[in-house]
Enzyme design. Structure first.
Site, short mmCIF file in Angstrom:
data_model
loop_
_atom_site.label_atom_id
_atom_site.label_comp_id
_atom_site.label_asym_id
_atom_site.label_seq_id
_atom_site.Cartn_x
_atom_site.Cartn_y
_atom_site.Cartn_z
N HIS A 129 0.88 -1.00 0.04
CA HIS A 129 -0.26 -0.21 0.19
C HIS A 129 0.69 1.08 -0.11
O HIS A 129 2.13 1.35 0.70
CB HIS A 129 -0.89 -0.13 1.29
CG HIS A 129 -2.48 -0.86 0.88
ND1 HIS A 129 -2.58 -1.94 1.92
CD2 HIS A 129 -3.08 -0.49 1.16
CE1 HIS A 129 -3.34 -2.66 0.99
NE2 HIS A 129 -3.74 -1.93 1.19
N ASN A 160 8.55 -3.97 3.10
CA ASN A 160 7.06 -3.18 3.36
C ASN A 160 6.59 -3.63 4.97
O ASN A 160 5.99 -2.87 6.01
CB ASN A 160 5.74 -4.17 2.23
CG ASN A 160 4.36 -3.92 3.01
OD1 ASN A 160 4.59 -2.66 3.36
ND2 ASN A 160 3.85 -5.03 2.67
N ASP A 254 15.05 17.83 -0.45
CA ASP A 254 15.46 18.22 -1.42
C ASP A 254 16.01 17.36 -2.19
O ASP A 254 16.65 17.24 -3.20
CB ASP A 254 17.07 19.65 -0.87
CG ASP A 254 16.25 20.94 -1.14
OD1 ASP A 254 14.51 21.43 -1.21
OD2 ASP A 254 16.56 21.58 -0.22
N GLU A 257 13.36 15.48 -3.56
CA GLU A 257 13.32 16.36 -4.99
C GLU A 257 14.65 16.06 -6.22
O GLU A 257 14.23 16.03 -7.56
CB GLU A 257 12.99 17.41 -4.74
CG GLU A 257 12.03 18.08 -4.01
CD GLU A 257 11.74 19.05 -3.47
OE1 GLU A 257 12.10 20.30 -3.75
OE2 GLU A 257 10.22 19.45 -3.56
N ASP A 263 8.60 17.94 -7.13
CA ASP A 263 8.57 19.48 -6.74
C ASP A 263 7.54 18.97 -5.44
O ASP A 263 6.16 19.16 -5.64
CB ASP A 263 8.03 20.65 -6.92
CG ASP A 263 7.95 22.03 -6.33
OD1 ASP A 263 8.62 21.69 -4.24
OD2 ASP A 263 7.72 22.56 -6.56
N PHE A 264 7.77 18.67 -3.99
CA PHE A 264 7.28 18.40 -3.14
C PHE A 264 6.41 19.27 -2.93
O PHE A 264 7.63 20.57 -2.25
CB PHE A 264 7.25 17.08 -2.08
CG PHE A 264 8.00 15.94 -2.71
CD1 PHE A 264 7.41 15.01 -2.75
CD2 PHE A 264 9.18 15.30 -3.11
CE1 PHE A 264 6.37 13.81 -3.37
CE2 PHE A 264 8.90 14.87 -3.81
CZ PHE A 264 8.42 13.57 -3.85
N GLN A 273 9.14 26.41 1.65
CA GLN A 273 10.25 25.57 1.46
C GLN A 273 11.99 25.65 1.61
O GLN A 273 12.08 24.18 1.88
CB GLN A 273 9.81 25.12 0.18
CG GLN A 273 8.28 24.85 -0.58
CD GLN A 273 8.05 24.91 -2.39
OE1 GLN A 273 8.68 23.63 -2.35
NE2 GLN A 273 7.21 25.01 -2.85
N GLU A 277 13.00 21.79 3.28
CA GLU A 277 13.24 21.76 2.71
C GLU A 277 14.80 20.48 2.23
O GLU A 277 15.05 20.14 1.53
CB GLU A 277 12.65 21.28 0.88
CG GLU A 277 10.99 21.35 0.95
CD GLU A 277 10.53 21.27 -0.66
OE1 GLU A 277 11.62 21.68 -1.07
OE2 GLU A 277 9.85 21.24 -0.49
MN MN Z 1 2.40 -1.92 3.52
MN MN Z 2 9.77 21.17 -3.06
#
Ligand code: MN
Ligand code: MN
Length: 283
Positions: A129, A160, A254, A257, A263-264, A273, A277
């Site tokens: 997930h 996981n 950073d 990214e 670009d988070f 940011q 970041e």
């Molecule tokens: Mn999981």
């Molecule tokens: Mn960003």
């Protein structure tokens, strides 16, 4: 990265307005007995759209899907999401049991291959997930939604069930101790490894960006300041890491990214940011 900033900065307040309305209506709904208070599409993308995904069906490898429970950018070539984004607050944590009904996602455009539960059978990988089942237990419908195969990637059992699961648990601990989280899961670094006879690609890394806001904050990008805690991790999707701490995989946003080209937190002001970041979480 800066590539996407001009596009997203044209609508810096859209998320703020939508999420504030959601919060107000959600609160009212909760007080009258609805457990689905915060399952709305607008709340899941508050921090931004990291890859500039769109709902154009011609955007086959960056196709935006907004569900009440999470948003994602689907990659038709990989048959996995580029990223999945969701809000996690106390209203999301209820008593709905784990549904376990992995299912094809009928929200995909017609004509696109729809990954099935059996595509992962005997693949050697878990059905991993992105938005966890345990983050969506307010209602059985919310929980069922996390079992759509568009929310799933081939994930090693050790990743996981090891540090990835431990970080998921830690996120819910943060919510239970008085925080609202905005989480973006980002499987990345695809090579040539596939399952299901080449239909589903296996990411080499599993990454996540987590924004931690104290309960009572507005559920908006403008609530993020230079002192907001950001947890960013980048974990290899390999065997042999089960016993490792999730904390050992922390990097800066950073860095992520740079690895992904995304670009988070793009709805957060660029000045904020640039501070948050660059930092690596160390709590
Ligand atoms: Mn999981
Ligand atoms: Mn960003």
């Amino acid at each position: 990265m800066s590539l996407f900033r001009p596009f997203l900065s044209r609508r810096p307040f859209a998320g703020l307005v939508a999420s504030t309305a959601t919060f107000v209506f959600g609160f009212i709904a909760l007080s009258t007995g609805s457990a689905r208070a915060q399952s709305t599409p607008s709340l899941q993308l508050v921090m931004g759209n990291p890859s500039g995904a769109t709902t154009s069906v011609s955007n086959t490898n960056n196709y935006l899907m907004q569900k009440p429970q999470y948003s994602l950018a689907y990659n038709k070539s990989h048959a996995t999401p580029n990223w999945v984004s969701w809000h996690l607050g106390p209203q999301d944590l209820g008593s709905a049991p784990r549904n376990d009904a992995f299912h094809t996602d009928t929200d995909l455009p017609s004509g696109w291959y729809r990954v099935t539960n059996s595509d992962y059978t005997n693949s050697g990988y878990d059905r991993g997930h992105n938005c966890p089942s345990a983050d969506r237990t307010a209602t059985s419908a919310d929980n069922y939604a996390t079992f759509a195969m568009t929310n799933i990637v081939p994930q090693t059992a050790d990743n996981n069930q090891g540090p990835w699961a431990a970080l998921e648990d830690y996120c819910r601990t943060l919510v239970n101790s008085g925080n609202d989280l905005f989480i973006i899961s980002c499987p990345n670094h695809y090579g040539t490894t596939t399952i299901a006879a080449g239909k589903v690609y296996v990411p080499s890394y599993m990454s996540k960006v987590i924004v931690v806001l104290p309960a009572g904050s507005s559920l908006s990008a403008s609530a993020v300041t230079t002192s907001t805690r950001i947890i960013c991790v980048d974990m290899p999707n390999t065997a042999g890491i089960r016993a490792n701490s999730w904390k050992s995989y922390r990097i800066s946003v950073d860095q992520l990214e740079g690895y992904t080209g995304y670009d988070f937190l793009s709805n957060v002001s660029t000045s904020v940011q640039s501070v948050i970041e660059a930092r690596v979480d160390n709590l």
